[in-house]
Enzyme design. Structure first.
Site, PDB file in Angstrom:
ATOM      1  N   THR A 140      79.301  37.637  58.963  1.00  0.00           N
ATOM      2  CA  THR A 140      78.132  37.449  57.681  1.00  0.00           C
ATOM      3  C   THR A 140      78.588  37.511  56.491  1.00  0.00           C
ATOM      4  O   THR A 140      79.546  38.074  56.076  1.00  0.00           O
ATOM      5  CB  THR A 140      76.993  38.260  58.272  1.00  0.00           C
ATOM      6  OG1 THR A 140      76.076  38.274  57.121  1.00  0.00           O
ATOM      7  CG2 THR A 140      77.589  39.875  58.186  1.00  0.00           C
ATOM      8  N   ASP A 141      77.908  36.855  55.591  1.00  0.00           N
ATOM      9  CA  ASP A 141      77.963  37.012  54.126  1.00  0.00           C
ATOM     10  C   ASP A 141      77.761  38.382  53.589  1.00  0.00           C
ATOM     11  O   ASP A 141      78.224  38.788  52.613  1.00  0.00           O
ATOM     12  CB  ASP A 141      77.397  35.734  53.408  1.00  0.00           C
ATOM     13  CG  ASP A 141      76.034  35.837  53.455  1.00  0.00           C
ATOM     14  OD1 ASP A 141      75.334  36.521  54.211  1.00  0.00           O
ATOM     15  OD2 ASP A 141      75.341  35.088  52.804  1.00  0.00           O
ATOM     16  N   GLU A 142      76.989  39.170  54.345  1.00  0.00           N
ATOM     17  CA  GLU A 142      76.460  40.286  53.726  1.00  0.00           C
ATOM     18  C   GLU A 142      77.496  41.367  53.700  1.00  0.00           C
ATOM     19  O   GLU A 142      77.323  42.428  52.964  1.00  0.00           O
ATOM     20  CB  GLU A 142      75.449  40.912  54.825  1.00  0.00           C
ATOM     21  CG  GLU A 142      74.194  40.047  55.110  1.00  0.00           C
ATOM     22  CD  GLU A 142      73.004  40.923  55.674  1.00  0.00           C
ATOM     23  OE1 GLU A 142      73.006  42.085  55.325  1.00  0.00           O
ATOM     24  OE2 GLU A 142      72.206  40.045  55.982  1.00  0.00           O
ATOM     25  N   TYR A 163      74.123  47.689  58.657  1.00  0.00           N
ATOM     26  CA  TYR A 163      74.476  46.507  59.474  1.00  0.00           C
ATOM     27  C   TYR A 163      75.668  46.170  58.704  1.00  0.00           C
ATOM     28  O   TYR A 163      76.539  45.673  59.596  1.00  0.00           O
ATOM     29  CB  TYR A 163      73.166  45.417  59.476  1.00  0.00           C
ATOM     30  CG  TYR A 163      73.577  44.074  59.943  1.00  0.00           C
ATOM     31  CD1 TYR A 163      74.038  43.839  60.984  1.00  0.00           C
ATOM     32  CD2 TYR A 163      73.673  43.258  58.686  1.00  0.00           C
ATOM     33  CE1 TYR A 163      74.428  42.594  61.523  1.00  0.00           C
ATOM     34  CE2 TYR A 163      74.183  41.914  59.219  1.00  0.00           C
ATOM     35  CZ  TYR A 163      74.538  41.671  60.311  1.00  0.00           C
ATOM     36  OH  TYR A 163      75.123  40.111  60.717  1.00  0.00           O
ATOM     37  N   LYS A 197      79.536  45.191  60.391  1.00  0.00           N
ATOM     38  CA  LYS A 197      80.116  44.280  60.563  1.00  0.00           C
ATOM     39  C   LYS A 197      81.256  44.080  59.716  1.00  0.00           C
ATOM     40  O   LYS A 197      82.292  43.332  60.168  1.00  0.00           O
ATOM     41  CB  LYS A 197      79.077  42.950  60.164  1.00  0.00           C
ATOM     42  CG  LYS A 197      77.869  42.684  60.854  1.00  0.00           C
ATOM     43  CD  LYS A 197      78.343  42.098  62.269  1.00  0.00           C
ATOM     44  CE  LYS A 197      78.728  40.532  62.149  1.00  0.00           C
ATOM     45  NZ  LYS A 197      79.093  40.178  63.553  1.00  0.00           N
TER      46      LYS A 197
END
Ligand code: NAD
Ligand code: TDX
Length: 358
Positions: free
Chosen positions: A139-141, A165, A169
């Protein structure tokens, strides 16, 4: 540049998390596009996993669903050996930021330990293959939060995760990278922006708003509604992953995004207007009357924006669906698939909803 997996069709592909939102869209994409491939889905069927997403594939002869945990090493070893898996597309994860704030444990177990278990199993299995690939869907997060004037995230942006989260990741991304550098395992990481489309679980912003509009319930917008997300239609994400599997280079990271930055409040207004136009007999009309600003999410990232120039220029991928087109299709899907989402509004879901919103 030497692609990983050229001339490998028919592949034997293991898709983890294939009963979830993006995973199931990817399974349909892959089965349609590569009918001769052997497709194995491994999914624990957590609250987010749904076999109905794969119902039309159950009769296919070269498709197999295995209910199980990616952290179950003997099971993963058995699948890799028995099915002669050469390609892993790893989607399985705990994926919802609000749940990671309420209880991070499952995120550590699945996203970190689970990914580690898969990597170890693939490391043992890989010498039996001529070629193979471990694709880690991320993810970009992991890159953290942008200010309004900042340039979009690139593959070299430093990691700065802000939620349990995104931290889990980020941790799994680091493990995947390390297995390439240390063990020469052919791995690729993709970091994608916010997806939306069919089979999206009701807890996420877009389906939650669609469903609440149809039920005449308040539309809870966090904080001031000015947070920005960069939206990508899920089938564009699937075509990007397909491109990376076929043409991507081991050890590389590719950002995936559609250049669709939208403020949350603008997005919710767009959904309200589409529902007003497309849904007959809404309980509350105009639907915008349901918008309610609520307490902000702790650690809420202000802005995400992804630069996917590398994937576009090196591998030739391009997104095809604008946010206007994609939202219209998505609203229609939630209107036409009421039986799909109604059963997901279970007691367990209501209890979760109360914890977050009430
Ligand atoms: P999802 O929550 O809809 O689906 C996750 C799936 O994984 C479910 O089917 C669930 O049953 C399964 N799963 C969970 N724990 C498992 C375990 N221990 N063993 C086996 N299966 C397990 O998630 P999603 O939105 O489809 O996201 C898929 C992947 O893409 C995730 O890795 C996520 O981090 C990443 N991603 C998501 C987005 C997005 O906008 N949704 C964007 C970028 C990246
Ligand atoms: O009720 C809500 N109200 C609201 O204002 C919800 C559920 C969300 N929001 C806001 C928070 C975010 O700014 O909307 C935005 C989108 O929220 P989510 O749908 O929860 O997505 P996000 O937190 O951005 O994360 C998603 O994109 C990246 C996925 O859930 C992740 O798995 C993916 O990695």
């Amino acid at each position: 540049m030497s692609p990983n997996n050229q001339n490998k069709s028919p592949r034997h592909i293991l898709i983890t998390g294939g009963a979830g939102f993006i995973g199931s869209n990817f399974v349909h994409h892959w089965c349609n596009k590569y009918p001769d491939d052997q497709v194995i889905v491994l999914d624990a069927l957590t609250y987010a996993g749904n076999l109905n997403n794969l119902a039309s594939l159950q009769e296919r002869k070269n498709f197999r669903f295995v209910k199980g945990n990616i952290g179950d090493r003997p099971l993963v070893d058995q699948i890799l050996a028995e099915e002669k898996i050469d390609t892993i597309a790893h989607f399985a994860a705990e994926s919802h930021v609000d749940r990671s704030i309420l209880g991070p444990d499952a995120f550590i177990q699945t996203n970190i330990i689970g990914t580690f278990t898969l990597l170890e199993a693939f490391r043992k299995h890989y010498p039996t293959l001529e070629k193979g690939l471990f694709l880690h869907v991320s993810t970009d997060e992991v890159y953290g939060s942008l200010n309004p004037e900042d340039a979009a995230f690139t593959e070299t942006t430093a990691y700065a995760p802000n939620s349990p989260y995104s931290a889990s990741k980020a941790s799994s991304d680091h493990l995947v990278r390390a297995y390439f550098h240390t063990y020469n395992l052919p791995t690729i990481i993709t970091n994608c922006s916010n997806n939306y489309g069919p089979y999206h679980f009701p807890e996420k912003l877009i389906p939650l708003m669609c469903i609440n509009i149809l039920l005449g319930k308040p539309l809870p917008v966090y904080g001031d509604g000015q947070n920005v997300r960069d939206w990508l239609y899920v089938l564009d994400h699937c075509s990007a992953l397909d491109t990376v599997i076929n043409l991507g280079k081991s050890g590389e990271t590719y950002n995936v995004g559609g250049n669709n930055e939208v403020k949350n409040i603008d997005l919710v207004n767009m959904l309200c207007d589409l529902m007003d136009e497309l849904a007959p007999n809404l309980p509350v009309q105009p639907a915008r009357e349901l918008i309610t600003f609520v307490k902000d999410r702790p650690g809420h990232d202000r802005r995400y924006a992804i630069n996917s120039n590398k994937l576009q220029s090196e591998l030739g991928w391009n997104p095809t669906v604008t946010v206007e087109e994609g939202l219209r299709e998505t609203v229609k899907w939630y209107l036409n698939n009421r039986q799909w989402w109604e059963v997901l509004l279970s007691e367990e879901y209501q209890a979760y909803y109360q914890k977050v919103y009430e």
